[in-house]
Write a protein that holds these residues in place. Structure first.
Motif, short mmCIF file in Angstrom:
data_model
loop_
_atom_site.label_atom_id
_atom_site.label_comp_id
_atom_site.label_asym_id
_atom_site.label_seq_id
_atom_site.Cartn_x
_atom_site.Cartn_y
_atom_site.Cartn_z
N SER A 426 0.82 -1.21 0.13
CA SER A 426 0.14 0.05 -0.06
C SER A 426 0.81 1.31 -0.13
O SER A 426 1.88 1.24 0.72
CB SER A 426 -0.81 -0.09 1.18
N MET A 427 0.69 2.16 -0.95
CA MET A 427 1.47 3.31 -1.00
C MET A 427 0.90 4.67 -0.92
O MET A 427 -0.16 4.98 -1.26
CB MET A 427 1.95 3.22 -2.64
N THR A 428 1.66 5.23 -0.11
CA THR A 428 1.57 6.90 -0.12
C THR A 428 1.60 7.79 -1.18
O THR A 428 2.69 8.15 -1.62
CB THR A 428 2.24 7.55 1.13
N ILE A 429 0.81 7.62 -2.13
CA ILE A 429 0.76 8.38 -3.43
C ILE A 429 1.05 9.91 -3.29
O ILE A 429 1.66 10.15 -4.32
CB ILE A 429 -0.52 7.85 -4.37
N GLY A 430 0.69 10.11 -2.38
CA GLY A 430 1.22 11.78 -2.23
C GLY A 430 2.54 11.98 -2.39
O GLY A 430 3.19 13.02 -2.50
N HIS A 431 3.46 10.90 -2.08
CA HIS A 431 4.78 11.16 -2.20
C HIS A 431 4.98 11.48 -3.69
O HIS A 431 6.01 12.52 -3.79
CB HIS A 431 5.57 9.89 -1.97
N VAL A 432 4.46 11.08 -4.57
CA VAL A 432 4.67 11.59 -6.08
C VAL A 432 4.16 12.78 -6.11
O VAL A 432 5.11 13.57 -6.67
CB VAL A 432 3.81 10.72 -6.91
N GLY A 433 3.03 13.16 -5.53
CA GLY A 433 2.50 14.63 -5.95
C GLY A 433 3.07 15.65 -5.25
O GLY A 433 3.45 16.68 -5.64
N PHE A 434 3.21 15.64 -3.81
CA PHE A 434 3.71 16.67 -3.09
C PHE A 434 5.17 16.68 -2.84
O PHE A 434 5.76 17.68 -2.48
CB PHE A 434 3.13 16.30 -1.45
N TRP A 435 5.80 15.70 -2.98
CA TRP A 435 7.18 15.52 -2.62
C TRP A 435 8.02 15.09 -4.15
O TRP A 435 9.37 14.57 -3.95
CB TRP A 435 7.64 14.68 -1.52
N GLY A 436 7.38 14.70 -5.20
CA GLY A 436 8.02 14.08 -6.30
C GLY A 436 9.11 14.95 -6.73
O GLY A 436 10.52 14.45 -7.13
N GLU A 437 9.12 16.53 -6.87
CA GLU A 437 10.16 17.06 -7.38
C GLU A 437 11.33 17.24 -6.24
O GLU A 437 12.44 17.08 -6.64
CB GLU A 437 9.79 18.57 -7.44
N VAL A 438 10.92 17.00 -5.09
CA VAL A 438 11.99 17.05 -3.96
C VAL A 438 12.82 15.88 -4.21
O VAL A 438 14.04 15.81 -4.03
CB VAL A 438 11.23 16.99 -2.52
N PHE A 439 12.26 14.74 -4.23
CA PHE A 439 12.90 13.23 -4.46
C PHE A 439 13.84 13.31 -5.77
O PHE A 439 14.92 12.83 -5.70
CB PHE A 439 11.91 12.06 -4.44
N HIS A 440 13.16 13.95 -6.90
CA HIS A 440 13.82 13.58 -8.06
C HIS A 440 14.99 14.62 -8.16
O HIS A 440 16.13 14.23 -8.71
CB HIS A 440 12.75 14.04 -9.31
N ASP A 441 14.92 15.77 -7.87
CA ASP A 441 15.98 16.80 -7.97
C ASP A 441 16.83 16.97 -6.78
O ASP A 441 17.85 17.53 -6.87
CB ASP A 441 15.26 18.07 -8.29
N HIS A 442 16.48 16.62 -5.59
CA HIS A 442 17.41 16.59 -4.42
C HIS A 442 17.80 15.45 -3.60
O HIS A 442 18.83 15.21 -3.23
CB HIS A 442 16.68 17.73 -3.26
N LEU A 443 16.89 14.68 -3.22
CA LEU A 443 17.08 13.74 -2.12
C LEU A 443 17.35 12.34 -2.62
O LEU A 443 18.31 11.65 -2.09
CB LEU A 443 15.78 13.56 -0.98
N LEU A 444 16.85 12.04 -3.81
CA LEU A 444 17.14 10.41 -4.18
C LEU A 444 17.67 10.60 -5.59
O LEU A 444 18.39 9.33 -5.97
CB LEU A 444 15.66 9.41 -4.46
#
Length: 569
Positions: A426-444
């Motif tokens: 079961s996935m917190t799909i808000g990770h994609v919407g609210f934090w997608g840019e943060v994960f992509h450009d900074h954290l991961l």
């Protein structure tokens, strides 16, 4: 148009008279017609009529046939007037009690809109709250998120909070729930000093290079010393907050919700008794499927038997936490985070493998569904390893429906193993919407971020997965989950797609918040699709999400919510 409407009304009146006389088949209590009925049943995905009797779905099919066969003189007719009827949304991972307190009791600092807050705006909000309370009262808040703060990753600490007050103890929980911030007064009252050891089970009192406490706390075990010094809200305040939140959930179309941490906020016996009592009252608007907070139970303890309860409130599982928050840089990864540059931090596991296995096994053996929170790929690997051992003697592992919550940072290897073990991610799909840019450009970085919440890969392998909010971590907005799951667009401008290959069809996204979410709760035989014999848990929308532009799905209005054949919103 008036002439046509009058003809339809006359035709229905004639049918009512005829059926009341003939009574050749069971007549319905309620019949829905005049719009689209989305069934989430692959054999019959969309129809035009639905009949309900005694709280269950009696028939689904063509409007003319439904009106002909099931309408009697006592049947309530609901004209959809072009609207869409579909199954009520199922929220498979949410913390109702915690959400109720953060929404209605604590200082709510959450911000899911743009622009982001700054440290100054956050401190101003806390100062404004301080003016309303005595100088020695606790200031308790929720919702600060450094990954959505300007400047990026600006974080609270004891020195900053002391600028708000040195007399009020301050305790602010990060949006993730896995980090908190306290001032020096709070540490003084909690008895936390430079010689205080970390509490274990992942709990850390964060220190600076000189060994001094910063006022940052990692993982809930580090909160307990502070919670013991707080005056809990009265029972009536908690009950009122709880009822306000479940009514708000029903207004979003949620008809069944999990409680993923019974015993995490209130003492386990008290919370169980409260939910049991409230859910038994007439008009309680949602069904609850609950999971014990594993660390709140004495080893091997079981207050009730697995699956004990009723249609409105049932205990189904026991939940554990294997790691922290991805956006909080505490989720356990196989390779280090990309931020800050050159870091060796790859998060931490909350449990040793053997301890997690031995703690979960008594409950697994009793028949409980086991659920493990695992955001990072290292934590997911640990959870799958524990599950492999628990399932060694199971002929059909999928029957146990062991759950992994979030399944955020992952690889194809882990998805393949999850499929083999019959795991229900079961996935917190808000990770994609609210934090997608943060994960992509900074954290991961691009590669890891593109495949977070890998619903495309899971669909190809045939896994039954669900979407959730983990509220209060992100807002409970099932229509938003559908939109984000199908589009994979992140919120921050310029909006981009996070991992094109992980997008899924809108029908698959709908299933992730209805039938497959019900599957995760062992309730798919009762809810999640509109089929004869299932409970009449229904919602009416002003538009059909199957045919609405993906970015506009969140703007669809839930005009009515029905549970057990009765309107609750």
């Amino acid at each position: 148009m008036k002439h046509r409407t009058s003809l339809v009304a006359a035709a229905i009146a004639s049918l009512v008279s005829f059926n009341a006389w003939a009574a050749g088949s069971t007549l319905a209590d309620t019949v829905f017609y005049g719009g689209t009925v989305v069934t989430v049943n692959d054999k019959q995905p969309q129809v035009t009529g639905l009949a309900v009797k005694d709280g269950n779905i009696l028939a689904v099919g063509n409007q003319a046939s439904i009106l002909q066969e099931y309408v009697g003189s006592n049947t309530q007719l609901v004209d959809l007037k072009g609207r869409t009827l579909m199954p009520g949304f199922v929220e498979p991972h949410l913390h109702i009690s915690l959400t109720a307190l953060t929404e209605n009791v604590a200082l709510n600092l959450s911000n899911f809109t743009l622009p982001y807050d700054t440290i100054d705006t956050i401190l101003d909000k806390i100062r404004a709250h301080k003016k309303k309370i005595p100088d020695d009262a606790w200031i308790i808040g929720f919702g600060v998120d450094p990954s959505r703060t300007t400047p990026f990753m600006a974080e609270l600490n004891a020195d900053l909070l002391d600028k708000v007050s040195t007399t009020n103890p301050i305790f602010i929980v990060n949006q993730s729930g896995h980090i908190a911030y306290v001032n020096h007064k709070a540490m003084e009252l909690a008895g936390i000093n430079e010689n205080t050891p970390n509490p274990g089970n992942g709990g850390v009192y964060v220190r600076d290079a000189q060994g001094k406490h910063t006022g940052v706390l990692n993982e809930p075990p580090s909160y307990y010393a502070f919670a013991k010094k707080m005056t809990p809200p009265s029972q009536q305040i908690v009950v009122d907050a709880y009822m306000k939140t479940v009514k708000s959930m029903a207004a979003t179309g949620i008809t069944t919700s999990s409680e993923m941490g019974l015993g995490a906020v209130l003492p386990v016996e008290a919370e169980y008794a409260m939910v049991k009592e409230l859910s038994s009252q007439p008009g309680f608007p949602i069904r609850v499927r609950a999971y014990y907070w594993g660390t709140s139970l004495n080893e091997g303890m079981s207050m009730v038997q697995p699956n004990e309860g009723n249609d409105m409130f049932r205990m189904v599982g026991v939940k554990y936490i294997a790691d922290g928050s991805t956006q909080g840089l505490t989720a356990a990864l196989n390779k280090p985070y990309n931020y800050p540059k050159g870091t060796t931090n790859r998060g931490a596991l909350d449990w040793e493998d053997e301890k997690l296995f031995s703690t979960a096994k008594p409950y697994f053996d009793q028949g409980w569904q086991i659920s493990i929170h695992a955001n990072g790929d290292r934590a997911i690997g640990q959870a799958l390893g524990v599950y492999g051992r628990l399932l060694e003697n199971e002929q059909d592992p999928a029957k146990r429906r062991l759950r992994i919550e979030h399944f955020t940072v992952n690889t194809e290897k882990e998805i393949a193993l999850a499929h083999k073990l019959g795991v229900a991610p079961s996935m917190t799909i808000g990770h994609v919407g609210f934090w997608g840019e943060v994960f992509h450009d900074h954290l991961l970085g691009h590669d890891r971020a593109d495949r977070i919440d890998a619903s495309g890969s899971m669909t190809k392998r045939g896994l039954r997965f669900s979407f959730h909010s983990d509220s209060p971590v992100s807002p409970y907005q099932p229509l938003q989950y559908i939109s984000t799951g199908a589009s994979r667009l992140w919120q921050a401008p310029p909006r981009k797609v996070l991992g094109h290959q992980q997008r899924i069809a809108v029908d698959r996204a709908i299933k992730a918040v209805t039938l497959d979410a019900a599957y995760a709760l062992f309730a798919d035989d009762q809810i999640g699709s509109l089929e004869p014999g299932k409970w009449a848990d229904l919602i009416i929308l002003d538009q059909n999400p199957r045919t609405t532009e993906l970015t506009k799905i969140p703007q669809i209005k839930v005009t009515e919510t029905w549970v057990n054949g009765k309107r609750v919103h």
